[in-house]
Motif scaffolding. Structure first.
Motif, short mmCIF file in Angstrom:
data_model
loop_
_atom_site.label_atom_id
_atom_site.label_comp_id
_atom_site.label_asym_id
_atom_site.label_seq_id
_atom_site.Cartn_x
_atom_site.Cartn_y
_atom_site.Cartn_z
N PRO A 5 1.10 -3.23 -11.75
CA PRO A 5 0.86 -4.10 -12.90
C PRO A 5 0.69 -5.53 -12.41
CG PRO A 5 3.15 -3.28 -12.79
CD PRO A 5 2.51 -3.09 -11.45
N PHE A 8 2.91 -8.86 -13.99
CA PHE A 8 4.32 -8.77 -14.28
C PHE A 8 5.11 -9.52 -13.22
CE2 PHE A 8 2.99 -5.23 -16.90
CZ PHE A 8 3.83 -5.36 -17.99
N ALA A 10 9.24 -9.70 -11.74
CA ALA A 10 10.59 -9.17 -11.86
C ALA A 10 11.55 -10.31 -11.55
CB ALA A 10 10.79 -8.02 -10.88
N ALA A 133 1.69 -15.47 5.51
CA ALA A 133 2.86 -14.67 5.12
C ALA A 133 4.03 -14.96 6.03
CB ALA A 133 2.50 -13.19 5.16
N ARG A 137 7.60 -16.72 5.06
CA ARG A 137 8.88 -16.05 5.32
C ARG A 137 9.81 -16.98 6.11
NH1 ARG A 137 7.39 -10.54 7.82
NH2 ARG A 137 5.48 -10.96 6.66
N ASN A 140 11.23 -19.59 3.86
CA ASN A 140 12.30 -19.01 3.04
C ASN A 140 13.61 -18.94 3.78
OD1 ASN A 140 11.47 -18.53 0.51
ND2 ASN A 140 11.04 -16.35 0.77
N TRP A 197 0.30 -18.39 -2.83
CA TRP A 197 -0.06 -16.98 -2.96
C TRP A 197 -1.30 -16.80 -3.81
CZ3 TRP A 197 1.97 -14.73 0.81
CH2 TRP A 197 3.28 -14.99 1.22
N LEU B 18 9.42 0.03 -9.42
CA LEU B 18 8.70 -1.17 -8.96
C LEU B 18 9.64 -2.05 -8.15
CD1 LEU B 18 6.93 -2.07 -12.31
CD2 LEU B 18 5.92 -0.94 -10.33
N SER B 20 10.06 -5.94 -6.43
CA SER B 20 9.47 -7.27 -6.32
C SER B 20 9.73 -7.78 -4.91
CB SER B 20 10.06 -8.20 -7.36
OG SER B 20 11.39 -8.51 -7.06
N HIS B 22 10.60 -10.30 -2.08
CA HIS B 22 11.45 -11.49 -2.10
C HIS B 22 10.79 -12.68 -1.43
CE1 HIS B 22 12.77 -11.19 2.14
NE2 HIS B 22 12.43 -9.95 1.95
N THR B 23 9.67 -12.45 -0.76
CA THR B 23 8.94 -13.59 -0.19
C THR B 23 7.92 -14.15 -1.17
OG1 THR B 23 9.17 -12.62 2.00
CG2 THR B 23 7.56 -14.37 1.76
N CYS B 24 7.06 -13.26 -1.71
CA CYS B 24 5.97 -13.79 -2.53
C CYS B 24 6.13 -13.44 -4.01
CB CYS B 24 4.63 -13.30 -2.02
SG CYS B 24 4.31 -11.56 -2.31
N LEU B 26 5.53 -10.73 -5.60
CA LEU B 26 4.61 -9.74 -6.14
C LEU B 26 5.38 -8.47 -6.52
CD1 LEU B 26 1.49 -9.12 -6.47
CD2 LEU B 26 1.77 -7.81 -4.38
N VAL B 27 5.09 -7.96 -7.71
CA VAL B 27 5.70 -6.70 -8.14
C VAL B 27 4.74 -5.57 -7.77
CG1 VAL B 27 6.52 -5.39 -10.10
CG2 VAL B 27 6.87 -7.85 -10.03
N ASP B 32 3.90 3.53 -3.59
CA ASP B 32 2.60 3.31 -2.98
C ASP B 32 2.57 3.60 -1.49
OD1 ASP B 32 0.32 2.76 -4.29
OD2 ASP B 32 0.12 0.74 -3.46
N ARG B 43 0.82 -7.70 -0.48
CA ARG B 43 0.24 -9.02 -0.34
C ARG B 43 0.68 -9.71 0.94
NH1 ARG B 43 0.10 -13.01 -5.35
NH2 ARG B 43 2.37 -12.96 -5.21
N CYS B 44 1.99 -9.72 1.22
CA CYS B 44 2.45 -10.52 2.35
C CYS B 44 3.11 -9.69 3.44
CB CYS B 44 3.42 -11.60 1.87
SG CYS B 44 5.03 -10.98 1.41
N GLU B 45 3.19 -8.39 3.21
CA GLU B 45 3.72 -7.47 4.21
C GLU B 45 5.18 -7.70 4.55
OE1 GLU B 45 1.01 -7.41 7.46
OE2 GLU B 45 -0.51 -6.35 6.30
N SER B 46 5.92 -8.35 3.66
CA SER B 46 7.38 -8.38 3.85
C SER B 46 7.92 -7.00 3.54
CB SER B 46 8.02 -9.36 2.87
OG SER B 46 7.64 -10.66 3.15
N ASP B 50 14.83 -2.08 -2.62
CA ASP B 50 15.28 -1.97 -4.00
C ASP B 50 16.34 -3.03 -4.25
OD1 ASP B 50 15.88 -1.11 -6.48
OD2 ASP B 50 17.12 0.55 -5.81
#
Ligand code: ZN
Ligand code: ZN
Lengths: 213, 225
Positions: A5, A8, A10, A133, A137, A140, A197, B18, B20, B22-24, B26-27, B32, B43-46, B50
């Motif tokens: 999705p 969305f 989270a 990326a 990281r 962060n 991003w 799903l 998310s 923690h770097t970018c 993205l959900v 997958d 997207r960022c390969e981090s 869960d």
């Protein structure tokens, strides 16, 4: 199906799945369950961050080259800059503390500023720097460890502790550290990782600059 | 008479499979990259998780080490001041008291809060959070979330005394007139600050909210029709 999705988010604190809503400039999206701030709309984030970062670089250099404080006791003077203070701690055998101070006040702020320039300058010129990326990281991970503002308070406490026993000569770096503290806060508030991003997404969607995998 | 338990309205990302990033942020769909064990953000390969792996155990280990080192950090001198007149060793507390007696009440208060209150507050707050999470408590989730945010916010300020010692030890080196040296307490104190910072990073605040979704299953399935 790739990204499932696409619109969305989270919540990073409670994992509630929320639909992304557009924000007014300067607005902040807040999680309705736990109140964590989710994302911000910072207008002209890249330009502003770049301006603050470049000014911060100049102040950083001044703050590290010139002495922060000097003291005079019965005619004898002594002054130190930050790197000198770190080195003198090392010479006293306090290696761990010396490394901790050096990391949090010298190296990590430098790394933060350098990575900002590396990320944002190419993006402003519509190019994509390699390794975004990884850089994000790194940013962060090191973010909590840059402690220039705490160091600034430490300088003030030291001033008070020294004021009775000696004459204090404030150095140039004292003022530049004050400025650096404010500018680093400005960089942190104007920098919006989402912009980075989104740039990345736009550019890979338009097909140019796609790295071979 | 009326006890309000906050219920969660809406779906929880991890329940829908799903994750998310923690770097970018993205959900993405957890299934997958399901063939390999390590899932990475498209997207960022981090690495995707869960929940932070072994969050509670690692956090406990760091907290307990910090509790132990907290004792020498407060008992050993962090600063030794010598002059031809006198020689004194200061622990964190005696340094604060000395500042107070010399009339610098404001600064004494700042140092007291940063060096004594903040580390203690962090240790106690993280202990409470860990205990509540382990018991899967549903009590006061909002207050606990705020407590966690506060821990994250104030933690770094404990470094204050380390910087003061660093500056004084570098400056006050005037041959026989006055010298300041950092004491071993500084090492222990620095270790406490670093350990508690790692502990609060390792704590996963989503664990506070996870037990609540069991309570409110019916509610939110009804709400997401
Ligand atoms: Zn939330
Ligand atoms: Zn990602």
């Amino acid at each position: 199906m790739g990204i499932d999705p696409p619109h969305f988010v989270a919540c990073h604190e409670c994992d509630l799945l929320l639909k992304e809503i557009p924000l007014l400039p300067g607005g902040v999206a807040v999680c309705c369950c736990c109140g964590a701030s989710l994302y911000r709309n910072t207008p002209d984030s890249l330009q502003r961050t770049m301006a603050f970062t470049l000014t911060a670089v100049i102040l950083y250099v001044i703050a590290n080259v010139y002495p922060i404080l000097g003291i005079e006791i019965q005619g004898i003077r002594n002054a130190t800059n930050l790197i000198g203070a770190v080195r003198s701690l090392w010479d006293q055998g306090m290696h761990l503390i010396s490394v901790l101070v050096g990391l949090t006040t010298v190296l990590i702020p430098a790394l933060q500023l350098a990575t900002m320039v590396y990320l944002i300058l190419p993006l402003l010129m519509k190019r994509k720097p390699p390794g975004i990326a990884l850089i994000m990281r790194v940013l962060n991970v090191i973010k909590p460890w840059g402690m220039v503002e705490v160091f600034m308070l430490g300088v003030l406490v030291s001033l008070v502790k020294l004021k009775d026993s000696s004459i204090i000569i404030p150095g140039v770096a004292l003022w530049s550290f004050g400025g650096l503290t404010i500018l680093l806060a400005a960089v942190a508030t104007s920098f919006n990782p989402r912009d980075i991003w989104e740039h990345l997404d736009e550019q890979s969607e338009s097909g140019e600059d796609r790295c071979a995998e | 008479m009326r006890r309000v338990i906050r219920r969660r309205v809406g779906p929880i990302a991890s329940e829908l499979g799903l994750h998310s990033c923690h770097t970018c942020g993205l959900v993405s769909d957890a299934a997958d990259g399901g063939h390999s064990h390590v899932q990475r953000c498209p997207r960022c390969e981090s690495r995707l998780h869960d929940r932070t792996p072994n969050s509670v155990a690692h956090c406990w280990a760091l907290i307990i080490s910090a509790y132990i080192i907290y004792i020498p950090a407060n008992l050993l001198p962090i600063m030794e001041t010598g002059s031809f007149m006198d020689y004194r060793k200061d622990t964190i507390m005696s340094g604060v008291i000395h500042l107070w007696h010399t009339g610098s009440w404001g600064i004494a208060t700042i140092v007291f809060v940063a060096s004594i209150m903040v580390p203690l507050f962090k240790l106690i707050a993280l202990t409470l959070l860990l205990l509540s999470v382990q018991r899967r408590s549903i009590w006061w989730p909002m207050q606990r979330a705020r407590l966690y945010r506060l821990v994250e916010l104030v933690g770094r300020w404990s470094m204050l005394d380390i910087y003061v010692v660093t500056l004084l030890a570098a400056l006050v080196q005037i041959s026989s007139l006055a010298t300041v040296r950092a004491g071993n307490g500084a090492i222990a104190f620095g270790a406490v600050v670093v350990l508690t910072m790692f502990a609060s990073m390792k704590f996963d605040p989503r664990l506070i909210w996870d037990p609540l979704r069991k309570e409110s299953d019916h509610d939110y399935y009804a709400a997401t029709d």
